[in-house]
Design a protein around this motif. Structure first.
Motif, mmCIF file in Angstrom:
data_model
loop_
_atom_site.group_PDB
_atom_site.id
_atom_site.type_symbol
_atom_site.label_atom_id
_atom_site.label_comp_id
_atom_site.label_asym_id
_atom_site.label_seq_id
_atom_site.Cartn_x
_atom_site.Cartn_y
_atom_site.Cartn_z
ATOM 1 N N ALA A 1 0.732 -1.259 0.138
ATOM 2 C CA ALA A 1 0.172 -0.221 -0.116
ATOM 3 C C ALA A 1 0.906 1.223 -0.002
ATOM 4 C CB ALA A 1 -0.999 -0.218 1.183
ATOM 5 N N SER A 2 0.351 2.167 -0.821
ATOM 6 C CA SER A 2 1.239 3.300 -0.910
ATOM 7 C C SER A 2 0.932 4.327 0.276
ATOM 8 C CB SER A 2 1.107 4.344 -2.155
ATOM 9 O OG SER A 2 -0.444 4.546 -2.363
ATOM 10 N N SER A 3 -0.487 4.285 0.653
ATOM 11 C CA SER A 3 -0.783 5.257 1.598
ATOM 12 C C SER A 3 -1.810 4.442 2.563
ATOM 13 C CB SER A 3 -1.489 6.522 1.257
ATOM 14 O OG SER A 3 -2.632 6.473 0.518
ATOM 15 N N TYR A 4 -1.937 4.469 3.607
ATOM 16 C CA TYR A 4 -2.868 3.911 4.592
ATOM 17 C C TYR A 4 -3.181 4.647 6.033
ATOM 18 C CZ TYR A 4 1.159 2.086 6.918
ATOM 19 O OH TYR A 4 2.367 1.920 7.459
ATOM 20 N N VAL A 5 -4.102 4.593 6.371
ATOM 21 C CA VAL A 5 -4.639 5.251 7.643
ATOM 22 C C VAL A 5 -4.062 4.309 9.005
ATOM 23 C CG1 VAL A 5 -6.464 5.908 9.029
ATOM 24 C CG2 VAL A 5 -6.778 5.802 6.639
ATOM 25 N N ASP A 6 -3.260 4.992 9.884
ATOM 26 C CA ASP A 6 -2.874 4.647 11.111
ATOM 27 C C ASP A 6 -4.088 4.009 11.881
ATOM 28 O OD1 ASP A 6 -1.125 3.884 12.819
ATOM 29 O OD2 ASP A 6 -1.150 6.013 14.061
ATOM 30 N N PRO A 7 -3.924 2.619 12.284
ATOM 31 C CA PRO A 7 -5.057 2.038 13.124
ATOM 32 C C PRO A 7 -4.709 2.262 14.571
ATOM 33 C CG PRO A 7 -3.379 0.202 12.379
ATOM 34 C CD PRO A 7 -2.893 1.935 11.843
ATOM 35 N N LEU A 8 -3.730 2.591 15.194
ATOM 36 C CA LEU A 8 -3.913 2.996 16.498
ATOM 37 C C LEU A 8 -4.621 3.784 17.235
ATOM 38 C CD1 LEU A 8 -1.929 2.157 18.782
ATOM 39 C CD2 LEU A 8 -0.576 4.067 18.587
ATOM 40 N N PRO A 9 -5.038 4.971 16.549
ATOM 41 C CA PRO A 9 -6.372 6.021 17.216
ATOM 42 C C PRO A 9 -7.544 5.034 17.140
ATOM 43 C CG PRO A 9 -4.641 7.095 15.789
ATOM 44 C CD PRO A 9 -4.223 5.879 15.615
ATOM 45 N N GLN A 10 -7.753 4.253 16.054
ATOM 46 C CA GLN A 10 -8.831 3.754 16.012
ATOM 47 C C GLN A 10 -8.993 2.242 17.090
ATOM 48 O OE1 GLN A 10 -9.371 2.196 11.884
ATOM 49 N NE2 GLN A 10 -9.076 4.411 11.157
ATOM 50 N N ALA A 11 -8.003 1.949 17.173
ATOM 51 C CA ALA A 11 -7.848 0.803 18.224
ATOM 52 C C ALA A 11 -8.230 1.232 19.813
ATOM 53 C CB ALA A 11 -6.751 0.026 18.068
ATOM 54 N N LEU A 12 -7.340 2.652 19.961
ATOM 55 C CA LEU A 12 -7.581 3.269 21.300
ATOM 56 C C LEU A 12 -9.156 3.888 21.583
ATOM 57 C CD1 LEU A 12 -4.388 5.366 21.259
ATOM 58 C CD2 LEU A 12 -4.932 3.566 22.658
ATOM 59 N N ILE A 13 -9.627 4.347 20.308
ATOM 60 C CA ILE A 13 -11.090 4.628 20.572
ATOM 61 C C ILE A 13 -12.087 3.531 20.894
ATOM 62 C CG2 ILE A 13 -13.011 5.895 19.270
ATOM 63 C CD1 ILE A 13 -10.824 7.624 17.975
ATOM 64 N N LEU A 14 -11.634 2.619 20.236
ATOM 65 C CA LEU A 14 -12.569 1.309 20.470
ATOM 66 C C LEU A 14 -12.623 0.737 21.785
ATOM 67 C CD1 LEU A 14 -14.943 -0.692 19.268
ATOM 68 C CD2 LEU A 14 -12.835 -1.916 18.716
ATOM 69 N N THR A 15 -11.235 0.922 22.288
ATOM 70 C CA THR A 15 -11.178 0.409 23.710
ATOM 71 C C THR A 15 -11.811 1.695 24.704
ATOM 72 O OG1 THR A 15 -9.127 -0.636 23.278
ATOM 73 C CG2 THR A 15 -9.482 -0.253 25.415
ATOM 74 N N ALA A 16 -11.624 2.900 24.399
ATOM 75 C CA ALA A 16 -12.173 3.914 25.548
ATOM 76 C C ALA A 16 -13.807 3.889 25.321
ATOM 77 C CB ALA A 16 -11.763 5.196 24.775
ATOM 78 N N ILE A 17 -14.321 3.283 24.031
ATOM 79 C CA ILE A 17 -15.914 2.973 24.041
ATOM 80 C C ILE A 17 -16.319 2.175 24.909
ATOM 81 C CG2 ILE A 17 -17.585 2.467 22.485
ATOM 82 C CD1 ILE A 17 -16.265 4.089 20.328
ATOM 83 N N VAL A 18 -15.525 1.173 24.854
ATOM 84 C CA VAL A 18 -16.080 -0.012 25.863
ATOM 85 C C VAL A 18 -15.954 0.284 27.287
ATOM 86 C CG1 VAL A 18 -15.373 -2.343 26.317
ATOM 87 C CG2 VAL A 18 -15.570 -1.825 23.908
ATOM 88 N N ILE A 19 -14.774 0.964 27.565
ATOM 89 C CA ILE A 19 -14.712 1.307 29.124
ATOM 90 C C ILE A 19 -15.703 2.372 29.300
ATOM 91 C CG2 ILE A 19 -12.970 2.480 30.639
ATOM 92 C CD1 ILE A 19 -10.769 1.052 28.921
ATOM 93 N N SER A 20 -15.919 3.276 28.373
ATOM 94 C CA SER A 20 -16.940 4.360 28.725
ATOM 95 C C SER A 20 -18.335 3.814 28.872
ATOM 96 C CB SER A 20 -16.958 5.524 27.828
ATOM 97 O OG SER A 20 -17.354 4.950 26.754
ATOM 98 N N PHE A 21 -18.505 2.838 28.076
ATOM 99 C CA PHE A 21 -19.927 2.123 28.278
ATOM 100 C C PHE A 21 -20.064 1.472 29.464
ATOM 101 C CE2 PHE A 21 -22.535 -1.772 27.969
ATOM 102 C CZ PHE A 21 -23.683 -1.010 27.433
ATOM 103 N N GLY A 22 -19.042 1.015 30.184
ATOM 104 C CA GLY A 22 -18.868 0.194 31.342
ATOM 105 C C GLY A 22 -19.344 1.226 32.591
ATOM 106 N N VAL A 23 -18.494 2.367 32.459
ATOM 107 C CA VAL A 23 -18.247 3.351 33.567
ATOM 108 C C VAL A 23 -20.009 3.948 33.613
ATOM 109 C CG1 VAL A 23 -17.601 5.556 34.141
ATOM 110 C CG2 VAL A 23 -16.023 3.432 33.570
#
Length: 113
Positions: A61-83
């Motif tokens: 791939a010549s250009s791709y989107v960084d998956p790290l922010p998406q993974a962090l947001i997905l984890t934060a969504i699950v944690i915020s739902f629990g809280v």
């Protein structure tokens, strides 16, 4: 686009701070929800709003989107739902016991009876 997202994040943080400083327990819970949504948008904006291909294309791939922010947001969504679910359960139980969601009455001060 990043400037617009930064303004939206600032508005969300401002509204969350206002709601969390109120005396109503339900407004405090809504404020923590808004604060978590603002943090999700902040992480997404800081990761960069880029146009690119999916991150799972391989090494060609010549250009791709960084998956790290998406993974962090997905984890934060699950944690915020629990809280949030814990806060709602705690607020419902406190309302059943005391009959109010006012934070001054929940403290148990004698002059508020």
């Amino acid at each position: 686009m990043e400037i617009l997202m930064s303004i939206v994040v600032g508005i969300l943080f401002m509204a969350a701070t206002y709601l969390m400083l109120s005396k109503s327990l339900l407004r405090i819970i809504i404020g923590t929800g808004l604060l978590s949504h603002g943090a999700h948008l902040l992480i997404l904006t800081m990761g960069g709003l880029k146009k690119g291909a999916a991150p799972l294309l391989g090494e060609e791939a010549s250009s791709y989107v960084d998956p790290l922010p998406q993974a962090l947001i997905l984890t934060a969504i699950v944690i915020s739902f629990g809280v949030t679910s814990f806060f709602l359960t705690m607020a419902y139980r406190a309302y059943q016991e005391l009959g109010s969601d006012n934070m001054d009455q929940l403290r148990g001060n004698d002059h508020n009876e």
